[in-house]
Design an enzyme around this catalytic site. Structure first.
Site, PDB file in Angstrom:
ATOM      1  N   HIS A 123       9.746   1.799   6.494  1.00  0.00           N
ATOM      2  CA  HIS A 123      10.074   1.138   5.237  1.00  0.00           C
ATOM      3  C   HIS A 123      10.547  -0.285   5.502  1.00  0.00           C
ATOM      4  CE1 HIS A 123      10.126   4.802   2.526  1.00  0.00           C
ATOM      5  NE2 HIS A 123       9.990   5.319   3.733  1.00  0.00           N
ATOM      6  N   GLU A 167       9.736   1.628  -4.870  1.00  0.00           N
ATOM      7  CA  GLU A 167      10.020   1.350  -6.280  1.00  0.00           C
ATOM      8  C   GLU A 167      11.373   0.677  -6.481  1.00  0.00           C
ATOM      9  OE1 GLU A 167      11.913   5.528  -7.918  1.00  0.00           O
ATOM     10  OE2 GLU A 167       9.750   5.294  -7.983  1.00  0.00           O
ATOM     11  N   HIS A 168      12.197   0.649  -5.442  1.00  0.00           N
ATOM     12  CA  HIS A 168      13.516   0.032  -5.563  1.00  0.00           C
ATOM     13  C   HIS A 168      13.491  -1.468  -5.297  1.00  0.00           C
ATOM     14  CE1 HIS A 168      14.906   4.315  -4.380  1.00  0.00           C
ATOM     15  NE2 HIS A 168      14.867   4.198  -5.693  1.00  0.00           N
ATOM     16  N   HIS A 169      12.689  -1.901  -4.310  1.00  0.00           N
ATOM     17  CA  HIS A 169      12.665  -3.315  -3.944  1.00  0.00           C
ATOM     18  C   HIS A 169      11.262  -3.928  -4.019  1.00  0.00           C
ATOM     19  CE1 HIS A 169      16.198  -1.602  -1.741  1.00  0.00           C
ATOM     20  NE2 HIS A 169      16.781  -2.655  -2.278  1.00  0.00           N
ATOM     21  N   GLN A 209       9.164   7.799  -0.861  1.00  0.00           N
ATOM     22  CA  GLN A 209       8.435   8.681   0.053  1.00  0.00           C
ATOM     23  C   GLN A 209       8.635  10.139  -0.318  1.00  0.00           C
ATOM     24  OE1 GLN A 209       8.898   7.761   4.221  1.00  0.00           O
ATOM     25  NE2 GLN A 209       8.410   9.840   4.851  1.00  0.00           N
ATOM     26  N   CYS A 226      11.959  -2.213   3.513  1.00  0.00           N
ATOM     27  CA  CYS A 226      13.272  -2.478   2.919  1.00  0.00           C
ATOM     28  C   CYS A 226      14.390  -2.162   3.906  1.00  0.00           C
ATOM     29  CB  CYS A 226      13.462  -1.689   1.615  1.00  0.00           C
ATOM     30  SG  CYS A 226      13.295   0.082   1.780  1.00  0.00           S
TER      31      CYS A 226
END
Length: 211
Positions: free
Chosen positions: A168, A100-102, A140, A170
């Site tokens: 991940h 949800e961040h990147h 996660q 990211c």
């Protein structure tokens, strides 16, 4: 209720649980064209002309979990199991999600176990439950808690254990760029949380047969 519990409760109430106006397909495709321009390319060139349509279609699949109700996935319980009350474990459930961040992928496997009380749920339902939460914008840690929370609410088991192992992108393709690094998260409730020996049993069963 403590501040920590309130914070967790708020965090587990995702956007999927709150109705929000949805843009039209045309608006979504226009947004993709803007991002293509932002990336430095020309959305009108031949190779990119249909990309906005493809991206919007892909998003429907990537984030289909927003249309899933976890309580409905687990709503059918089989009570006639000849009194079986020992551990039920589904191991190595593959999943793909997006940070949800990147908004880049993270992927791996989930291991889900519980001690039934009023009956058991179909094994495929546990895989569907994992997908219902994976196919959303996620972290996660939150996904691990959401799976356990949904199982406790629907099955009223003596205990639930959830472990997720994931890579991940990211971390792998941007930022620190450490490909192959795995993140492991766990959530234990009931007997799994109260008795460390049950945690050991769960972890042993998960690792059993692996090289």
């Amino acid at each position: 209720m403590s501040d920590v519990v309130k914070s967790l409760s708020t965090r587990l109430t995702t956007a999927a649980d709150k109705p929000a106006p949805s843009p039209t397909r045309e608006e979504a495709e226009a947004a993709v064209r803007i991002l293509l321009r932002w990336a430095g390319d020309d959305p009108s060139r031949e190779g990119l002309q249909d990309t906005p349509k493809r991206v919007v279609k892909a998003f429907r699949e990537f984030y289909s979990g927003y249309d899933e109700d976890p309580s409905e996935i687990l709503d059918k319980i089989f009570a006639e199991v000849e009194g079986y009350d020992d551990i039920v474990l589904v191991r190595d459930i593959p999943f793909y999600s997006h940070c949800e961040h990147h908004m880049v992928p993270f992927f791996g496997v989930a291991h889900v176990a519980y001690y039934p009380t009023k009956g058991v749920v179909g094994l495929s339902k546990l895989a569907r439950l994992v997908d219902a939460y994976a196919r959303r914008l996620q972290t996660q840690e939150t996904m691990t808690s959401q799976i356990a929370k949904a199982m406790v609410a629907a099955l009223e088991p003596r205990g639930v254990a959830v472990m997720i192992e994931a890579e991940h992108m990211c971390m792998s393709m941007r930022g620190i760029q450490k490909a192959g690094a795995l993140t492991l998260t766990t959530q234990f409730t009931g007997i799994f949380k109260e008795d460390p020996a049950e945690q050991v049993r769960f972890l042993t069963l998960v690792r059993n047969g692996r090289g």
